[in-house]
Design an enzyme around this catalytic site. Sequence first.
Site, PDB file in Angstrom:
ATOM      1  N   GLU A 120       0.850  -1.186   0.000  1.00 58.98           N
ATOM      2  CA  GLU A 120       0.000   0.000   0.000  1.00 58.98           C
ATOM      3  C   GLU A 120       0.891   1.243   0.000  1.00 58.98           C
ATOM      4  O   GLU A 120       1.861   1.275   0.754  1.00 58.98           O
ATOM      5  CB  GLU A 120      -0.906   0.042   1.233  1.00 58.98           C
ATOM      6  N   GLY A 260       3.615   2.517  10.668  1.00 59.15           N
ATOM      7  CA  GLY A 260       3.324   1.746  11.888  1.00 59.15           C
ATOM      8  C   GLY A 260       3.107   0.268  11.621  1.00 59.15           C
ATOM      9  O   GLY A 260       3.736  -0.591  12.233  1.00 59.15           O
ATOM     10  N   GLU A 263      -2.176  -3.772   7.114  1.00 58.25           N
ATOM     11  CA  GLU A 263      -3.286  -4.710   7.336  1.00 58.25           C
ATOM     12  C   GLU A 263      -3.434  -5.802   6.278  1.00 58.25           C
ATOM     13  O   GLU A 263      -4.547  -6.312   6.088  1.00 58.25           O
ATOM     14  CB  GLU A 263      -4.589  -3.899   7.403  1.00 58.25           C
ATOM     15  N   ASN A 264      -2.369  -6.185   5.575  1.00 60.50           N
ATOM     16  CA  ASN A 264      -2.466  -7.234   4.544  1.00 60.50           C
ATOM     17  C   ASN A 264      -3.359  -8.386   5.006  1.00 60.50           C
ATOM     18  O   ASN A 264      -3.245  -8.844   6.128  1.00 60.50           O
ATOM     19  CB  ASN A 264      -1.080  -7.808   4.255  1.00 60.50           C
ATOM     20  N   GLU A 297      -5.158  -2.501  12.850  1.00 60.25           N
ATOM     21  CA  GLU A 297      -4.941  -3.371  11.686  1.00 60.25           C
ATOM     22  C   GLU A 297      -5.956  -4.503  11.660  1.00 60.25           C
ATOM     23  O   GLU A 297      -6.448  -4.891  10.605  1.00 60.25           O
ATOM     24  CB  GLU A 297      -3.514  -3.931  11.656  1.00 60.25           C
TER      25      GLU A 297
HETATM   26  N1  B3K Z   1      -2.886   1.127   5.661  1.00 57.75           N
HETATM   27  C1  B3K Z   1      -1.571   1.262   6.243  1.00 57.75           C
HETATM   28  C2  B3K Z   1      -0.865   2.505   5.835  1.00 57.75           C
HETATM   29  C3  B3K Z   1      -0.197   2.411   4.519  1.00 57.75           C
HETATM   30  C4  B3K Z   1       0.661   3.632   4.289  1.00 57.75           C
HETATM   31  C5  B3K Z   1       1.252   3.642   2.919  1.00 57.75           C
HETATM   32  N2  B3K Z   1       2.209   4.695   2.778  1.00 57.75           N
HETATM   33  C6  B3K Z   1      -1.607   1.191   7.730  1.00 57.75           C
HETATM   34  C7  B3K Z   1      -2.866   1.599   8.352  1.00 57.75           C
HETATM   35  O1  B3K Z   1      -3.348   2.695   8.245  1.00 57.75           O
HETATM   36  O2  B3K Z   1      -3.441   0.766   8.992  1.00 57.75           O
HETATM   37 ZN    ZN Z   2      -5.300   2.137   8.780  1.00 54.47          ZN
END
Ligand code: B3K
Ligand code: ZN
Length: 868
Positions: A120, A260, A263-264, A297
């Site tokens: 992402e 941080g 969430e794959n 996540e």
């Molecule tokens: N969805 C990811 C963040 C991705 C950031 C890409 N530069 C973590 C989160 O917000 O849960």
């Molecule tokens: Zn998020």
Amino acid sequence: MANMPQAKYRKDYQSPSHTISNINLTFDLYDRMTTVSAISTVKQLKTETSLYLDGEGLQLKEIQISGENWSNYEELDAGLLIHQLPEEFELRIITEISPIDNTALEGLYKSGGAFCTQCEAEGFRRITYYMDRPDVLATFTTKVVADQVEYPYLLSNGNKIGEGSLANGRHWVQWQDPHPKPAYLFALVAGNFDVLRDVFTTKSGRNVDLEIFVDRGNLDRAPHAMTSLINSMKWDEERFGLEYDLDIYMVVAVDFFNMGAMENKGLNVFNSKYVLANEKTATDTDYLGIEAVIGHEYFHNWTGNRVTCRDWFQLSLKEGLTVFRDQEFSSDLGSRAVNRINNVRVVRGAQFAEDASPMSHPIRPEKVIEMNNFYTLTVYEKGSEVIRMIHTLLGESKFQMGMKLYFQRHDGTAATCEDFVAAMEDASGVDLEQFRLWYSQSGTPKLTVSSVFDAEHKTFSLSVSQQTPATPGQEEKQALHIPLDIELYDKHGAAIPLTSNGEPVHHVLDIKKPNQSFVFDGIDEAPIPSLLREFSAPVKLEYDYDDKALVFLMSHAKNDFARWDAGQMLLAKYLKENIARIADGGNFDMPLDVIDAFRGVLLSQSLEPAFIAEMISLPSFNEVTGWYDTVNIEAINFALKALKMNLAKELEDELTAIYHSLYQDKYLVEHEAIGMRALRNIALSYLAFTETGNQLVEQQYRSSNNMTDTIAAMTAANSAELECRDALMADYSEKWSHDGLVMDKWFALQGSNPCNDALAKLKLSMEHDAFSLKNPNRTRSLIGSFLNLNPVNFHSLSGEGYQFAGEILREMNESNPQVASRLIDPLLKFKKYDEIRQSMIKEELLQLQALDNLAKDLFEKVNKALEM
Ligand code: B3K
Ligand code: ZN
């Protein structure tokens, strides 16, 4: 620049030309030459017979269409255009990549000894050519092949469907994820780990295997993450009725990570900062952070993965909503008031500053050059405030009806913010027409409230006006629908029932016009209003409270947040007065009855320690700068320090008593114990400025049995510039130099050191064995804290602070543009400073602008800042 980065606009969205229903991936992992084979089933959806695939930094080895070698394609700058395709076909693409050279930490890279991925927003295109957009949802089957000894664990999304050994010491594992997903949720990890295992039984009785992978030797730091995961799964079932949908949930902690966590689907990859904790290495804040991020996540599994975003402009659809959910999770498990206070601090201190900066954007941006630049406080935190306002307007039960309808309509698809609001509206019957403006209008609205008490008619009127200042690209602002939560108190502190023309009125007023009045009747005496309770909207409030009213609210408001807020308004009032006086060459001064109000808080028998700790925490330097268009750094710094010293001197007895009474000999990670430590340590931060400070701080450091108290002592020594500081720092570094994550706390103290030669000391710290600019955590700790938390040194009139920032940014522009782009934020706000500083900062921005390899990330921000 050779190729000017191009902006994308929300209005230009076009649905995909083709769909990919499934993709079969094989990774043959090697440091320098990993081969990726991707076989996809593709179907044409429109009239185009050409297919565009995104791809960056890939070596293309082979393209076949339904088994036939294909040469009718063009290699473009950031992708492939394949021509004359049939309506349905199998696409086979083989590419090569070099994970070890990937310092940007996007796509497939190496963190320490492990392979891992971050896709992402647009990282999958660095793995293979693909329709790397969130509205193309495919089922993924992934085979990972690697050396058996070096990489005993081979992980990907979904369930394991096969494994085996190969000749030459290699082995393979194959995974299948039955849930169609966009490529940004793809993950792969290969490494040698210790694994903490548990099982969660869902409400419908299914068993889910839980596995947390950490570097070898770190198993004793994983249990808190596991507990947090189990609590998250339980909470989502109880509060939102949402159950997990695979048989396995894995979390992998890695040391090199740009943010941080991620969430794959079924395989979260985490920054080790948000997994690893034991009492010796982590503070209470770390423990709470882990709980929040593990929760966040996990909650994405429904709000993000099951329903994803149609395009990246819709990011707040998943992020604002998921932040709202993680905030509620932390509030339900811990103290609601303390959580609310901390969330509001972030909005007021940092999100408002973003609104006032060249990067100002609505929670659903209209124009983006580099998507990674939009994972912002606005999209996340203000986005969550917008969801919270919907929650306030609908109430919990209708909000949950809205969530149900949202899932009914959109489960398994890629949706928009509009879809979410429509579901909330349709399920609840509440009109959100005007409310939708929160998605498109940027900037921080200001609510100005005045009141009149009419003794003769026994009425109390509130006049409310709203105004949102212009922001870059948005000159004209419209009136928003703002929920204003209020309460009126009589002089004994009893809440007065709200009526208008004799009819009861709800305590949340709907502000919808530029100017609006509300008349409450049956009111015998002038009431004291509590306004914007719970921070019911992300706005700035102006109301002319006198000291007496604020002191009254500090002790009588029914809700803790309102009490805290009254205390903050009182502090703000005297800070502003003093900043102005100090700027004019005067002295710090504060009336005794204001100090007495805080004495009353310290002496309270009924307030929770955690809450008292919040009540006596001063606004941060960054929050104070947000009150001004032009910032006087020296005056603000002087006033904040003088206020701290003044309170310390006047309240020394009470603070000392609290400090000694709250001693705990055992370290427990429980909310009450955390609250007691918080209050004791904030007391220490004041006492550090008194005569006994050095001795108390040193004694706490030497006798501490946990990281919370250790770091509290070091922080106090740092801010009060105590004699013991250097000795404590040296001792800590000797103990922890082998552990980068634990050293981050030390680096952060070096970065924020207020002493005169802080920059020289910082440069020395860069030579420390544990430091590396290649590691984002180290960089953020040392350099980030210098830029954000060391105003006097960073903004030194010598210009050294700015030059140093410029050098680091030029270096990071090449190695890791995403991290560079976070670091640059304080420089973008140069217009807030005096002319000398403005021109020095501008010089650094111009130097960056002139680079011929300036990354898109910095290009977007630097140009926006210089345009203004
Ligand atoms: N969805 C990811 C963040 C991705 C950031 C890409 N530069 C973590 C989160 O917000 O849960
Ligand atoms: Zn998020």
